[in-house]
Design a protein around this motif. Structure first.
Motif, PDB file in Angstrom:
ATOM      1  N   GLU A 115      20.011  46.309-101.887  1.00 51.66           N
ATOM      2  CA  GLU A 115      20.009  47.701-101.441  1.00 51.66           C
ATOM      3  C   GLU A 115      20.439  47.813 -99.983  1.00 51.66           C
ATOM      4  O   GLU A 115      20.108  46.960 -99.152  1.00 51.66           O
ATOM      5  CB  GLU A 115      18.610  48.299-101.599  1.00 51.66           C
ATOM      6  CG  GLU A 115      18.132  48.338-103.044  1.00 51.66           C
ATOM      7  CD  GLU A 115      16.684  48.757-103.214  1.00 51.66           C
ATOM      8  OE1 GLU A 115      16.270  49.006-104.364  1.00 51.66           O
ATOM      9  OE2 GLU A 115      15.966  48.831-102.202  1.00 51.66           O
ATOM     10  N   ILE A 117      20.438  50.835 -96.939  1.00 49.71           N
ATOM     11  CA  ILE A 117      19.928  52.151 -96.562  1.00 49.71           C
ATOM     12  C   ILE A 117      20.951  52.850 -95.683  1.00 49.71           C
ATOM     13  O   ILE A 117      21.527  52.241 -94.771  1.00 49.71           O
ATOM     14  CB  ILE A 117      18.584  52.018 -95.824  1.00 49.71           C
ATOM     15  CG1 ILE A 117      17.518  51.432 -96.770  1.00 49.71           C
ATOM     16  CG2 ILE A 117      18.124  53.365 -95.279  1.00 49.71           C
ATOM     17  CD1 ILE A 117      16.183  51.157 -96.102  1.00 49.71           C
ATOM     18  N   GLU A 120      21.862  60.089 -94.920  1.00 45.90           N
ATOM     19  CA  GLU A 120      22.758  61.030 -95.595  1.00 45.90           C
ATOM     20  C   GLU A 120      22.676  62.394 -94.927  1.00 45.90           C
ATOM     21  O   GLU A 120      21.631  62.734 -94.343  1.00 45.90           O
ATOM     22  CB  GLU A 120      22.428  61.127 -97.087  1.00 45.90           C
ATOM     23  CG  GLU A 120      21.087  61.757 -97.418  1.00 45.90           C
ATOM     24  CD  GLU A 120      20.843  61.924 -98.912  1.00 45.90           C
ATOM     25  OE1 GLU A 120      21.739  61.700 -99.733  1.00 45.90           O
ATOM     26  OE2 GLU A 120      19.705  62.297 -99.252  1.00 45.90           O
ATOM     27  N   ASN A 127      29.694  54.981-101.123  1.00 43.88           N
ATOM     28  CA  ASN A 127      29.272  54.918-102.525  1.00 43.88           C
ATOM     29  C   ASN A 127      30.236  54.074-103.349  1.00 43.88           C
ATOM     30  O   ASN A 127      29.818  53.225-104.141  1.00 43.88           O
ATOM     31  CB  ASN A 127      29.215  56.331-103.123  1.00 43.88           C
ATOM     32  CG  ASN A 127      27.852  56.955-103.018  1.00 43.88           C
ATOM     33  OD1 ASN A 127      26.840  56.263-103.030  1.00 43.88           O
ATOM     34  ND2 ASN A 127      27.805  58.270-102.895  1.00 43.88           N
ATOM     35  N   ASN A 136      23.207  48.817-104.292  1.00 43.53           N
ATOM     36  CA  ASN A 136      22.663  50.165-104.438  1.00 43.53           C
ATOM     37  C   ASN A 136      22.484  50.837-103.088  1.00 43.53           C
ATOM     38  O   ASN A 136      21.874  50.259-102.174  1.00 43.53           O
ATOM     39  CB  ASN A 136      21.314  50.111-105.163  1.00 43.53           C
ATOM     40  CG  ASN A 136      21.438  49.527-106.559  1.00 43.53           C
ATOM     41  OD1 ASN A 136      22.352  49.876-107.306  1.00 43.53           O
ATOM     42  ND2 ASN A 136      20.541  48.622-106.916  1.00 43.53           N
ATOM     43  N   ILE A 138      20.713  53.463-100.805  1.00 45.33           N
ATOM     44  CA  ILE A 138      19.420  54.144-100.733  1.00 45.33           C
ATOM     45  C   ILE A 138      19.482  55.137 -99.572  1.00 45.33           C
ATOM     46  O   ILE A 138      19.564  54.731 -98.407  1.00 45.33           O
ATOM     47  CB  ILE A 138      18.267  53.143-100.497  1.00 45.33           C
ATOM     48  CG1 ILE A 138      18.292  52.033-101.558  1.00 45.33           C
ATOM     49  CG2 ILE A 138      16.932  53.869-100.483  1.00 45.33           C
ATOM     50  CD1 ILE A 138      18.118  52.510-102.984  1.00 45.33           C
ATOM     51  N   LYS A 159      11.596  53.488 -97.408  1.00 47.96           N
ATOM     52  CA  LYS A 159      12.646  53.103 -98.349  1.00 47.96           C
ATOM     53  C   LYS A 159      12.868  51.583 -98.411  1.00 47.96           C
ATOM     54  O   LYS A 159      13.601  51.109 -99.276  1.00 47.96           O
ATOM     55  CB  LYS A 159      13.968  53.783 -97.960  1.00 47.96           C
ATOM     56  CG  LYS A 159      13.919  55.305 -97.984  1.00 47.96           C
ATOM     57  CD  LYS A 159      13.655  55.848 -99.376  1.00 47.96           C
ATOM     58  CE  LYS A 159      13.587  57.364 -99.409  1.00 47.96           C
ATOM     59  NZ  LYS A 159      14.897  57.999 -99.367  1.00 47.96           N
ATOM     60  N   THR A 161      12.416  47.867 -99.318  1.00 48.08           N
ATOM     61  CA  THR A 161      11.806  47.068-100.384  1.00 48.08           C
ATOM     62  C   THR A 161      12.248  45.619-100.226  1.00 48.08           C
ATOM     63  O   THR A 161      12.987  45.269 -99.299  1.00 48.08           O
ATOM     64  CB  THR A 161      12.244  47.573-101.775  1.00 48.08           C
ATOM     65  OG1 THR A 161      13.631  47.215-101.982  1.00 48.08           O
ATOM     66  CG2 THR A 161      12.095  49.074-101.911  1.00 48.08           C
ATOM     67  N   LYS A 163      14.372  44.243-101.893  1.00 48.29           N
ATOM     68  CA  LYS A 163      15.814  44.178-102.134  1.00 48.29           C
ATOM     69  C   LYS A 163      16.646  44.738-100.982  1.00 48.29           C
ATOM     70  O   LYS A 163      17.877  44.657-101.012  1.00 48.29           O
ATOM     71  CB  LYS A 163      16.154  44.937-103.423  1.00 48.29           C
ATOM     72  CG  LYS A 163      15.627  44.258-104.681  1.00 48.29           C
ATOM     73  CD  LYS A 163      16.099  44.979-105.924  1.00 48.29           C
ATOM     74  CE  LYS A 163      15.655  44.247-107.185  1.00 48.29           C
ATOM     75  NZ  LYS A 163      16.153  44.932-108.412  1.00 48.29           N
ATOM     76  N   THR A 164      15.988  45.319 -99.985  1.00 49.69           N
ATOM     77  CA  THR A 164      16.715  45.903 -98.858  1.00 49.69           C
ATOM     78  C   THR A 164      17.312  44.799 -97.995  1.00 49.69           C
ATOM     79  O   THR A 164      16.601  43.913 -97.538  1.00 49.69           O
ATOM     80  CB  THR A 164      15.792  46.779 -97.994  1.00 49.69           C
ATOM     81  OG1 THR A 164      15.146  47.742 -98.819  1.00 49.69           O
ATOM     82  CG2 THR A 164      16.594  47.479 -96.907  1.00 49.69           C
ATOM     83  N   SER A 359      23.663  61.423-101.523  1.00 43.17           N
ATOM     84  CA  SER A 359      23.310  60.612-102.680  1.00 43.17           C
ATOM     85  C   SER A 359      22.143  61.224-103.444  1.00 43.17           C
ATOM     86  O   SER A 359      22.029  61.053-104.650  1.00 43.17           O
ATOM     87  CB  SER A 359      22.954  59.183-102.228  1.00 43.17           C
ATOM     88  OG  SER A 359      22.676  58.355-103.326  1.00 43.17           O
ATOM     89  N   THR A 360      21.282  61.954-102.742  1.00 42.69           N
ATOM     90  CA  THR A 360      20.132  62.589-103.375  1.00 42.69           C
ATOM     91  C   THR A 360      20.601  63.798-104.190  1.00 42.69           C
ATOM     92  O   THR A 360      21.243  64.702-103.636  1.00 42.69           O
ATOM     93  CB  THR A 360      19.119  63.053-102.319  1.00 42.69           C
ATOM     94  OG1 THR A 360      18.691  61.921-101.553  1.00 42.69           O
ATOM     95  CG2 THR A 360      17.913  63.702-102.978  1.00 42.69           C
TER      96      THR A 360
END
Length: 398
Positions: A115, A117, A120, A127, A136, A138, A159, A161, A163-164, A359-360
């Motif tokens: 991920e 971050i 946005e 993207n 991904n 985030i 945000k 994790t 995976k960040t 993205s949201t």
């Protein structure tokens, strides 16, 4: 029946270019279209750059070094030193546009499923690059109400994790024009160090700062192993078609990994490297004129927008973009309607719906990005069109 890949299905369409077919139809009908949708500068590419290509003399158009011509990389060191960034030519890889620098950086630093971050709204192609790299995005949401300032660090913390692996910023920002402050850059430094993350810094608009000064991520002490700088000549010298960028990092492991991707694509464009190298010889005051022109365009655009009923546009500190909030139901519908059904004195405008920069889901539906890359007379005329359009748009909300 043959199927395309999941990656192909997930790849997003460009919010900047997806309305091109409607603009083409409008032009065929005789409507003049003001292109405010794309950051294609109308400032002339410096003659010095074009002449360097025109007068180049060689018998074989050879591959360059995979990292780019050494002569160009050595000259870039001088350019970076002039803006307060101290690097060696062995820490620079020339890329096919800033786009390749972003993609190579993502692929070298992250695995599929990791991920990254990003505040946005953000440059929409992040993207696409993320989909290509299998990672991904985030989002951490900034708000038009405070001019798209960096969200609080606690929002980043929420945000993060296992995976960040990275944070990516664009400074000055595309699409908002926001210029990050020294305090915001320091806050990013602290969270990057705390969580051992990469900091990707897209600095394509470094020269275009109107209030305040751009602080490069590479100027932050203690982050040498964390920072990956992505750069390009496209906007700086009005040379978008040259497709020459650079990835700069002091992290040797990252550099070596990126070099393998660079070797796989063989070499960056030779003619454009000649152009990029020549650009460094432009006089020191070259940017004074272009920056002054963009600032005057920004001032006119923001003044016109905020004078319209129920329209709000924060004053961007850099780049040549602004995001405006409009009294409309749906930015995508409105932007298409402008091209398909509206004209004012035989003219209309082409905008970039802001939905493609978020993205949201659900964000940006009443916002558009405007690139002020037209001369002031055209900006004035385009704002006349927009103001007239808002008065008759069927989906006006208030």
């Amino acid at each position: 029946m043959l199927q395309i890949s999941n990656r192909g299905q997930l790849m997003p369409a460009s919010p900047i270019r997806k309305l091109v077919p409607f603009a083409e139809v409008a032009k065929k009908k005789g409507t003049k279209v003001y292109h405010l949708n794309i950051g294609q500068p109308d400032i002339e590419t410096p003659k010095l750059i074009l002449d360097a290509v025109r007068h180049s003399d060689f018998k074989v158009l050879e591959y360059s070094h995979s990292a780019g011509n050494e002569s160009y990389r050595r000259k870039l060191v001088g350019y970076y030193q002039s803006v307060g960034i101290n690097v060696d030519y062995t820490q620079i890889i020339i890329t096919t546009g800033g786009s390749e620098a972003i993609l190579f950086g993502m692929m070298a630093c992250m695995d599929a499923g990791d991920e990254i971050i990003v505040p946005e709204p953000f440059y929409a192609n992040y993207n696409g690059f993320a989909v290509a790299a299998g990672i991904n995005v985030i989002p951490v949401t900034s708000s038009i109400d405070d001019g798209f300032a960096l969200p609080g660090i606690e929002e980043f913390e929420k945000k993060i994790t296992a995976k960040t692996k990275a944070i990516i910023i664009c400074n000055p920002n595309n699409p908002t024009g926001y210029l990050y402050t020294a305090a915001e850059m320091e806050a990013l430094k602290q969270i990057v160090l705390k969580h051992n993350l990469y900091l990707f810094s897209d600095e394509a608009y470094r020269e275009f700062c109107y209030e305040g000064q751009q602080i490069s991520a590479m100027q932050l002490e203690g982050l040498d192993e964390h920072v990956i700088l992505m750069d390009t000549i496209s906007k700086r010298y009005s040379a978008c078609g040259g497709r020459i960028g650079a990835l700069v990092t002091k992290n040797k492991a990252v550099y070596d990994a990126v070099m393998k991707f660079a070797q796989a694509r063989l070499s960056p464009p030779s003619f454009a490297q000649i152009a990029g190298e020549a650009a460094i010889d432009l006089p020191a005051d070259y940017f004074d004129t272009t920056k002054s022109e963009y600032k005057s365009r920004r001032d006119l655009l923001v003044k016109r927008l905020n004078a319209m009923e129920q329209v709000f546009c924060p004053n961007p500190g850099g780049a040549f973009y602004a995001i405006a909030r409009l009294p409309i139901d749906n930015a995508d519908k409105f932007s298409q309607w402008l091209l398909e059904e509206f004209s004012f004195n035989g003219q209309t405008v082409m905008l970039a719906p802001a939905t493609g920069f978020y993205s949201t889901p659900g964000l940006g539906f009443n916002e558009v990005r405007i690139a002020y890359v037209l001369k002031k007379e055209d900006i004035d005329a385009s704002m006349d069109c927009l103001e007239a359009a808002l008065k008759v748009y069927p989906g006006r909300t208030f």
